[in-house]
Design a protein around this motif. Structure first.
Motif, PDB file in Angstrom:
ATOM      1  N   ASN A 297      28.653  40.032  51.915  1.00  0.00           N
ATOM      2  CA  ASN A 297      29.332  41.278  52.290  1.00  0.00           C
ATOM      3  C   ASN A 297      30.853  41.112  52.315  1.00  0.00           C
ATOM      4  N   ALA A 298      31.315  39.940  52.771  1.00  0.00           N
ATOM      5  CA  ALA A 298      32.754  39.685  52.793  1.00  0.00           C
ATOM      6  C   ALA A 298      33.308  39.637  51.370  1.00  0.00           C
ATOM      7  N   LYS A 299      32.604  38.967  50.476  1.00  0.00           N
ATOM      8  CA  LYS A 299      33.060  38.874  49.084  1.00  0.00           C
ATOM      9  C   LYS A 299      32.980  40.237  48.394  1.00  0.00           C
ATOM     10  N   GLN A 300      31.971  41.020  48.766  1.00  0.00           N
ATOM     11  CA  GLN A 300      31.853  42.362  48.194  1.00  0.00           C
ATOM     12  C   GLN A 300      33.049  43.218  48.609  1.00  0.00           C
ATOM     13  N   SER A 301      33.428  43.105  49.854  1.00  0.00           N
ATOM     14  CA  SER A 301      34.565  43.868  50.349  1.00  0.00           C
ATOM     15  C   SER A 301      35.844  43.491  49.612  1.00  0.00           C
ATOM     16  N   LEU A 302      36.054  42.201  49.406  1.00  0.00           N
ATOM     17  CA  LEU A 302      37.242  41.751  48.671  1.00  0.00           C
ATOM     18  C   LEU A 302      37.238  42.267  47.231  1.00  0.00           C
ATOM     19  N   ALA A 303      36.086  42.172  46.579  1.00  0.00           N
ATOM     20  CA  ALA A 303      35.986  42.614  45.192  1.00  0.00           C
ATOM     21  C   ALA A 303      36.208  44.127  45.087  1.00  0.00           C
ATOM     22  N   TYR A 304      35.587  44.889  45.971  1.00  0.00           N
ATOM     23  CA  TYR A 304      35.768  46.343  45.961  1.00  0.00           C
ATOM     24  C   TYR A 304      37.235  46.706  46.167  1.00  0.00           C
ATOM     25  N   SER A 305      37.872  46.013  47.102  1.00  0.00           N
ATOM     26  CA  SER A 305      39.269  46.296  47.411  1.00  0.00           C
ATOM     27  C   SER A 305      40.153  46.057  46.197  1.00  0.00           C
ATOM     28  N   LYS A 306      39.941  44.931  45.523  1.00  0.00           N
ATOM     29  CA  LYS A 306      40.759  44.598  44.353  1.00  0.00           C
ATOM     30  C   LYS A 306      40.501  45.575  43.212  1.00  0.00           C
ATOM     31  N   ILE A 307      39.247  45.962  43.024  1.00  0.00           N
ATOM     32  CA  ILE A 307      38.922  46.934  41.977  1.00  0.00           C
ATOM     33  C   ILE A 307      39.589  48.272  42.280  1.00  0.00           C
ATOM     34  N   ASP A 308      39.497  48.711  43.524  1.00  0.00           N
ATOM     35  CA  ASP A 308      40.114  49.982  43.907  1.00  0.00           C
ATOM     36  C   ASP A 308      41.627  49.950  43.715  1.00  0.00           C
ATOM     37  N   ARG A 309      42.246  48.825  44.063  1.00  0.00           N
ATOM     38  CA  ARG A 309      43.685  48.695  43.886  1.00  0.00           C
ATOM     39  C   ARG A 309      44.066  48.728  42.405  1.00  0.00           C
TER      40      ARG A 309
END
Length: 97
Positions: free
Chosen positions: A55-67
């Motif tokens: 879940n932590a890695k998913q959050s990081l990946a989602y954040s970077k994709i959104d940015r």
């Protein structure tokens, strides 16, 4: 090579932007790969700690994709497709457990 001063400047700007976009795309790919490896680890050993890591890695990946989408590095649909790919990977694993 361009002769006009403004054209030379545009070439410099385009190169700067290309390198910036390349770093964003590379970071997105790296985070996606890290997330998928965490999902595989969770699949092999489904513990609550492993799920937290996923879940932590998913959050990081989602954040970077959104940015990347927000800054125009990735198209909106591309960002959505990549986020869906990540979500489906986890859903496949959790559905079998």
């Amino acid at each position: 090579m361009a002769n006009i001063k403004s054209a030379k400047k545009r070439i410099q700007i385009a190169e700067r932007n290309r390198l910036h976009n390349k770093s964003y795309k590379s970071a997105v790919k790296t985070l996606m790969k890290s997330y998928l490896e965490a999902v595989d680890a969770y699949k092999a050993n489904p513990t609550p700690e492993a799920l937290e890591a996923v879940n932590a890695k998913q959050s990081l990946a989602y954040s970077k994709i959104d940015r990347a989408v927000k800054r125009g590095v990735l198209h909106g649909n591309t960002g959505a497709r990549r986020k869906t790919k990540l979500a489906v990977a986890l859903k496949k694993v959790t559905a079998t457990n």
